[in-house]
Write a protein that holds these residues in place. Structure first.
Motif, PDB file in Angstrom:
ATOM      1  N   GLU A 157      51.508  35.478 -70.175  1.00  0.00           N
ATOM      2  CA  GLU A 157      52.304  35.952 -71.311  1.00  0.00           C
ATOM      3  C   GLU A 157      51.872  35.246 -72.592  1.00  0.00           C
ATOM      4  O   GLU A 157      51.635  35.889 -73.628  1.00  0.00           O
ATOM      5  CB  GLU A 157      53.792  35.698 -71.048  1.00  0.00           C
ATOM      6  CG  GLU A 157      54.714  36.056 -72.203  1.00  0.00           C
ATOM      7  CD  GLU A 157      54.793  37.553 -72.459  1.00  0.00           C
ATOM      8  OE1 GLU A 157      54.768  37.946 -73.646  1.00  0.00           O
ATOM      9  OE2 GLU A 157      54.864  38.319 -71.475  1.00  0.00           O
ATOM     10  N   LEU A 158      51.755  33.927 -72.542  1.00  0.00           N
ATOM     11  CA  LEU A 158      51.380  33.193 -73.741  1.00  0.00           C
ATOM     12  C   LEU A 158      49.910  33.419 -74.093  1.00  0.00           C
ATOM     13  O   LEU A 158      49.552  33.474 -75.276  1.00  0.00           O
ATOM     14  CB  LEU A 158      51.662  31.704 -73.565  1.00  0.00           C
ATOM     15  CG  LEU A 158      51.767  30.870 -74.845  1.00  0.00           C
ATOM     16  CD1 LEU A 158      52.702  31.527 -75.856  1.00  0.00           C
ATOM     17  CD2 LEU A 158      52.232  29.466 -74.539  1.00  0.00           C
ATOM     18  N   ALA A 218      58.408  34.745 -76.056  1.00  0.00           N
ATOM     19  CA  ALA A 218      57.738  35.933 -75.526  1.00  0.00           C
ATOM     20  C   ALA A 218      57.857  37.094 -76.510  1.00  0.00           C
ATOM     21  O   ALA A 218      58.930  37.372 -77.035  1.00  0.00           O
ATOM     22  CB  ALA A 218      58.356  36.317 -74.182  1.00  0.00           C
ATOM     23  N   GLY A 219      56.738  37.753 -76.763  1.00  0.00           N
ATOM     24  CA  GLY A 219      56.731  38.920 -77.630  1.00  0.00           C
ATOM     25  C   GLY A 219      56.640  38.617 -79.102  1.00  0.00           C
ATOM     26  O   GLY A 219      56.541  39.533 -79.923  1.00  0.00           O
ATOM     27  N   VAL A 265      56.147  35.168 -85.236  1.00  0.00           N
ATOM     28  CA  VAL A 265      55.753  33.773 -85.061  1.00  0.00           C
ATOM     29  C   VAL A 265      55.731  33.091 -86.421  1.00  0.00           C
ATOM     30  O   VAL A 265      55.139  33.594 -87.377  1.00  0.00           O
ATOM     31  CB  VAL A 265      54.362  33.662 -84.409  1.00  0.00           C
ATOM     32  CG1 VAL A 265      53.989  32.195 -84.212  1.00  0.00           C
ATOM     33  CG2 VAL A 265      54.335  34.397 -83.084  1.00  0.00           C
ATOM     34  N   ILE A 270      56.241  29.394 -78.575  1.00  0.00           N
ATOM     35  CA  ILE A 270      56.174  30.759 -79.099  1.00  0.00           C
ATOM     36  C   ILE A 270      56.958  31.647 -78.140  1.00  0.00           C
ATOM     37  O   ILE A 270      56.552  31.819 -76.986  1.00  0.00           O
ATOM     38  CB  ILE A 270      54.724  31.255 -79.215  1.00  0.00           C
ATOM     39  CG1 ILE A 270      53.981  30.439 -80.274  1.00  0.00           C
ATOM     40  CG2 ILE A 270      54.699  32.730 -79.573  1.00  0.00           C
ATOM     41  CD1 ILE A 270      52.578  30.922 -80.546  1.00  0.00           C
ATOM     42  N   GLU A 284      49.902  36.450 -76.115  1.00  0.00           N
ATOM     43  CA  GLU A 284      50.358  36.201 -77.485  1.00  0.00           C
ATOM     44  C   GLU A 284      49.209  35.658 -78.342  1.00  0.00           C
ATOM     45  O   GLU A 284      49.015  36.071 -79.491  1.00  0.00           O
ATOM     46  CB  GLU A 284      51.516  35.205 -77.487  1.00  0.00           C
ATOM     47  CG  GLU A 284      52.749  35.629 -76.708  1.00  0.00           C
ATOM     48  CD  GLU A 284      53.382  36.899 -77.241  1.00  0.00           C
ATOM     49  OE1 GLU A 284      53.307  37.139 -78.463  1.00  0.00           O
ATOM     50  OE2 GLU A 284      53.941  37.661 -76.439  1.00  0.00           O
ATOM     51  N   ALA A 342      54.275  37.256 -81.029  1.00  0.00           N
ATOM     52  CA  ALA A 342      53.040  37.647 -81.715  1.00  0.00           C
ATOM     53  C   ALA A 342      52.996  39.161 -81.907  1.00  0.00           C
ATOM     54  O   ALA A 342      52.616  39.661 -82.963  1.00  0.00           O
ATOM     55  CB  ALA A 342      51.819  37.171 -80.922  1.00  0.00           C
ATOM     56  N   ARG A 343      53.410  39.889 -80.888  1.00  0.00           N
ATOM     57  CA  ARG A 343      53.400  41.358 -80.983  1.00  0.00           C
ATOM     58  C   ARG A 343      54.397  41.848 -82.027  1.00  0.00           C
ATOM     59  O   ARG A 343      54.179  42.855 -82.682  1.00  0.00           O
ATOM     60  CB  ARG A 343      53.732  41.955 -79.611  1.00  0.00           C
ATOM     61  CG  ARG A 343      52.544  41.984 -78.662  1.00  0.00           C
ATOM     62  CD  ARG A 343      52.981  42.230 -77.240  1.00  0.00           C
ATOM     63  NE  ARG A 343      53.547  41.035 -76.644  1.00  0.00           N
ATOM     64  CZ  ARG A 343      54.089  40.987 -75.436  1.00  0.00           C
ATOM     65  NH1 ARG A 343      54.162  42.081 -74.712  1.00  0.00           N
ATOM     66  NH2 ARG A 343      54.555  39.872 -74.946  1.00  0.00           N
TER      67      ARG A 343
END
Length: 358
Positions: free
Chosen positions: A115-116, A70-71, A78, A68, A119, A73-74
């Protein structure tokens, strides 16, 4: 799983012996890599030496290699198919880069882990918020029993939402068995056991144990553990013959290949263990969860055995090896008859006696 550049596909190759392309898999629309690994178990090998079966069947583990960015999910980018694969996993192996420098600068494995984790927290929050919205509208309708169940579910999700918003993963919360049952269908990402794999280079192998100890202290959450391994070296080892790999490991000071060690750690996280069936036709390892009974073992072999269960004849692996045969184990009185509620133990060798359904 891991952020791009973590070396997660290299670790996947090390664990599975595969030759998956590295460096370009981003976890977006590309199909993830999948591999099935036979669980190494010296006890099964020893049973095969005793019984000389037509077939030997070890337990297996399926690994799915996903990422996944970085970023993602935000940003809502995904791939839902990727998230579905992760949600269906029993445990997560989070590969974090502990070597060299990458696009994000010098390696910082725990920055990448955080970070993950973020997410996954966001992904779980989105699921909860969407479900709460539905419960607060259509959840008010239905039969009295349905409304009561919806109210209990809403109260539970209301309790979990602020915890997630504060950055606490669901695995860290004290959830009752009833709570766990209500949440089972969601397969929340932050509820899953996690093994953090610190992917290091050859120059760091001597400090691997220290890195693991420091990691466990820093990532002190329930249902988590930390392992440090040299993904590139281990991937090379996976392609060698057993003899050549043993020499290579001796030169590098590696006690055992990562494949067996990671499986062992994952089994421990999940509360899994192995029992065996043994005979002239087949010697086989089966996987159960701690607390499983003789009927659960029978069901793992075949549902008919569980339905018609009479009793289980059980001998420990050590006793069977010492006796040399089932007949001798029975003669020495170490082959026991156990009922449905017997708690199966790691290394038990079991024969199930059952009624054939008519």
């Amino acid at each position: 799983m891991g952020l791009p550049g973590s070396g997660k596909t290299t670790v996947f190759n090390a664990l599975t012996g595969a030759h998956a392309d590295t460096g370009g898999f981003s976890g977006g629309r590309a199909a993830p890599n999948m591999g099935v690994v036979k669980v190494p178990d010296e006890r099964l090998d020893r049973l095969s030496e005793l019984f000389h079966p037509k077939k030997t069947t070890p337990a297996d583990v399926t690994y799915v290699d996903v990422a996944i960015p970085a970023g993602a999910a935000r940003e809502g980018t995904v791939n839902p198919d990727v998230l579905a694969l992760i949600r269906n996993a029993d445990a997560l192996l989070h590969v974090a880069r502990g070597f060299g420098a990458g696009a994000e600068g010098p390696a910082d494995a725990w920055r990448d882990v955080e970070e993950l984790d973020l997410e996954f927290t966001i992904a779980d929050l989105m699921v909860i918020e969407k479900r709460l919205e539905k419960l607060r509208t259509s959840g008010r309708h239905g039969s009295p029993a349905e409304r009561e169940a919806n109210a209990q579910e809403e109260a539970l999700l209301d309790r979990l939402e602020p915890e997630l918003s504060a950055g606490r993963p669901l695995r860290a919360l004290a959830l009752s068995d009833e709570d766990e049952l209500r949440l089972r269908g969601y397969r929340f990402l932050t509820q899953k056991p996690v093994l953090v794999v610190l992917n290091i280079d050859e120059g760091q192998l001597a400090t691997a144990a220290d890195l693991e100890a420091a990691g466990r202290s820093r990532y002190a959450q329930p249902q988590t553990d930390v392992a440090a391994l040299g993904g590139k070296i281990e991937a090379e080892l996976a392609q060698l013959s057993e003899a050549d790999a043993a020499l290579f490991m001796e030169d590098l000071g590696i006690a055992e290949p990562s494949r067996g060690r990671v499986i062992h750690l994952t089994y421990r996280l999940l509360g899994l263990f192995s029992f065996f069936t043994a005979g002239e036709d087949e010697c086989r390892a089966w996987t159960l969860r701690q607390g499983a009974t003789a009927v659960d073992a029978a069901a793992a072999i075949h549902t008919d055995l569980a339905r018609g269960f009479i009793r289980a004849e059980v001998v420990t692996f050590d006793d069977l090896v010492a006796c040399g045969s089932m007949a001798e184990a029975r003669k020495r009185g170490v082959l026991r008859s156990e009922g449905k509620t017997y708690a199966v133990r790691d290394g038990d060798v079991i024969e199930v006696l059952f009624n054939v359904a008519r």
